[in-house]
Design a protein around this motif. Structure first.
Motif, PDB file in Angstrom:
ATOM      1  N   UNK A   6       0.888  -1.180  -0.108  1.00 59.17           N
ATOM      2  CA  UNK A   6       0.022   0.023   0.003  1.00 59.17           C
ATOM      3  C   UNK A   6       0.828   1.322   0.153  1.00 59.17           C
ATOM      4  N   UNK A   7       2.112   1.077  -0.080  1.00 57.84           N
ATOM      5  CA  UNK A   7       2.899   2.227   0.027  1.00 57.84           C
ATOM      6  C   UNK A   7       3.901   1.972  -1.200  1.00 57.84           C
ATOM      7  N   UNK A   8       3.866   3.573  -1.839  1.00 58.90           N
ATOM      8  CA  UNK A   8       4.539   3.610  -3.257  1.00 58.90           C
ATOM      9  C   UNK A   8       5.956   3.647  -2.926  1.00 58.90           C
ATOM     10  N   UNK A   9       7.007   3.300  -3.996  1.00 57.37           N
ATOM     11  CA  UNK A   9       8.268   3.443  -3.574  1.00 57.37           C
ATOM     12  C   UNK A   9       8.794   4.428  -3.089  1.00 57.37           C
ATOM     13  N   UNK A  10       8.536   5.669  -3.665  1.00 58.79           N
ATOM     14  CA  UNK A  10       8.986   6.913  -3.320  1.00 58.79           C
ATOM     15  C   UNK A  10       8.325   7.457  -1.879  1.00 58.79           C
ATOM     16  N   UNK A  11       7.613   6.654  -1.262  1.00 54.49           N
ATOM     17  CA  UNK A  11       7.102   7.190  -0.055  1.00 54.49           C
ATOM     18  C   UNK A  11       7.363   6.006   1.051  1.00 54.49           C
ATOM     19  N   UNK A  12       8.195   5.191   0.916  1.00 57.53           N
ATOM     20  CA  UNK A  12       8.795   4.340   1.923  1.00 57.53           C
ATOM     21  C   UNK A  12       9.154   4.755   3.143  1.00 57.53           C
ATOM     22  N   UNK A  13      10.370   5.774   2.739  1.00 57.57           N
ATOM     23  CA  UNK A  13      10.871   6.571   3.829  1.00 57.57           C
ATOM     24  C   UNK A  13      10.000   7.092   4.843  1.00 57.57           C
ATOM     25  N   UNK A  14       9.056   7.978   4.274  1.00 57.10           N
ATOM     26  CA  UNK A  14       7.842   8.535   4.883  1.00 57.10           C
ATOM     27  C   UNK A  14       7.067   7.899   5.627  1.00 57.10           C
ATOM     28  N   UNK A  15       6.688   6.676   5.102  1.00 52.03           N
ATOM     29  CA  UNK A  15       5.770   5.755   5.906  1.00 52.03           C
ATOM     30  C   UNK A  15       6.636   5.339   7.267  1.00 52.03           C
TER      31      UNK A  15
END
Length: 303
Positions: free
Chosen positions: A45-54
């Motif tokens: 459910x988490x896009x590649x570019x959003x992994x760190x933010x998650x």
């Protein structure tokens, strides 16, 4: 011989809701939901570019407003991905109840994560859940379950993932999951052989609750402990189908009371209201009563 399952603590896992770790609003909403467990998802459910933010969202959530009274699980990205190491670092920092490994193909996956956990001070509190969602995972389910013994006893639960399994096998999404039942029962058998819980796959039709309820009933009949959910609207149905009735609770209390009577000391079979009851029924009754106590404590009442 004592069964493996007798050493497995009874835990309440009727409804296991998956929540995207990238969504802070969804994370906060988990505090007001009646699900038994929450999977905080860093994977699909988490896009590649959003992994760190998650990951940062989870670090903040667990530090400031951790989930109380229910199990918390973090689903990481696969062991063979570039995100796995950072995901595991976040897991160790957050200290959930368990880490969920996606697409587990064999026992080595479980052992590798157990070894990582053993290098930290989280061994006493962090358990491992494994998603069985590939053809190899289904074929190796027994070996994976058995790996729990050699992995420090950390493996605790299987979660079935049918979306990926359908994709890899070409099985059509038929109503009733008729062609998937053999796969599901193989996972159940492996889990029970080694004292693990097993959680049924998500139902994608969260707006069609009749079809969802039928799938819950089927999963309960197969022997699953609960269901993985993708929407809060599915919680009540899972709690109802994977729960127990007042009649079942009353029977469990009667069985426990009967075996607690000093007159039954040393007896493996007793007569209870005209029917024969064995000690294996006592074990089942005690597990049900333990789950009832969890619900009662959560609701602030006496079981």
């Amino acid at each position: 011989m004592t069964s493996i399952t007798s050493h497995h603590p009874a835990r309440l896992r009727r409804s296991v809701l998956s929540v995207p770790a990238i969504n802070p609003r969804a994370l906060e909403k988990t505090h007001g939901l009646s699900c038994d467990a929450v999977i905080f998802d860093l994977e699909d459910s988490v896009a590649v570019e959003k992994k760190a933010e998650a990951r940062e969202n989870l670090r903040r959530f667990f530090a400031e407003t951790p989930l109380r009274g229910r199990e918390s699980i973090i689903r990481v990205n696969g062991i063979d991905t570039e995100f796995f190491s950072d995901d595991m670092a976040a897991v160790i920092a957050c200290r959930p109840d368990a880490v969920l490994l996606p697409k587990v193909d064999g026992p080595d996956d479980v052992q590798r994560v157990a070894d990582l956990i053993a290098e930290t001070d989280a061994t006493e509190s962090l358990r491992i859940w494994a998603m069985i969602e590939t053809p190899r995972g289904v074929l190796n389910a027994a070996a994976i379950a058995g790996a729990g013994r050699t992995a420090g006893g950390l493996l605790d639960c299987f979660v079935v993932g049918l979306n990926d399994l359908r994709k890899e096998t070409g099985v059509a999404p038929e109503t009733g999951r008729i062609y998937l039942v053999p796969f599901l029962m193989q996972v159940i058998l492996a889990a029970r052989a080694y004292g693990l819980d097993a959680i049924d796959s998500v139902s994608n039709e969260f707006r069609q609750l009749d079809a969802y309820e039928a799938e819950c009933a089927q999963g309960r009949a197969m022997g699953f402990d609960g269901k993985m959910l993708i929407h809060p609207a599915q919680i009540d149905g899972a709690n109802r189908h994977f729960g127990f009735s007042e009649a079942a609770l009353a029977e469990a209390k009667a069985i426990a009371a009967a075996f607690a009577d000093p007159a039954t000391d040393g007896l493996n079979v007793i007569n209870l209201d005209g029917r024969m009851v064995e000690r294996l029924h006592l074990e089942q009754a005690e597990r049900l009563l333990a789950k009832a106590r969890v619900i009662a404590e959560r609701e602030g009442r006496t079981a």
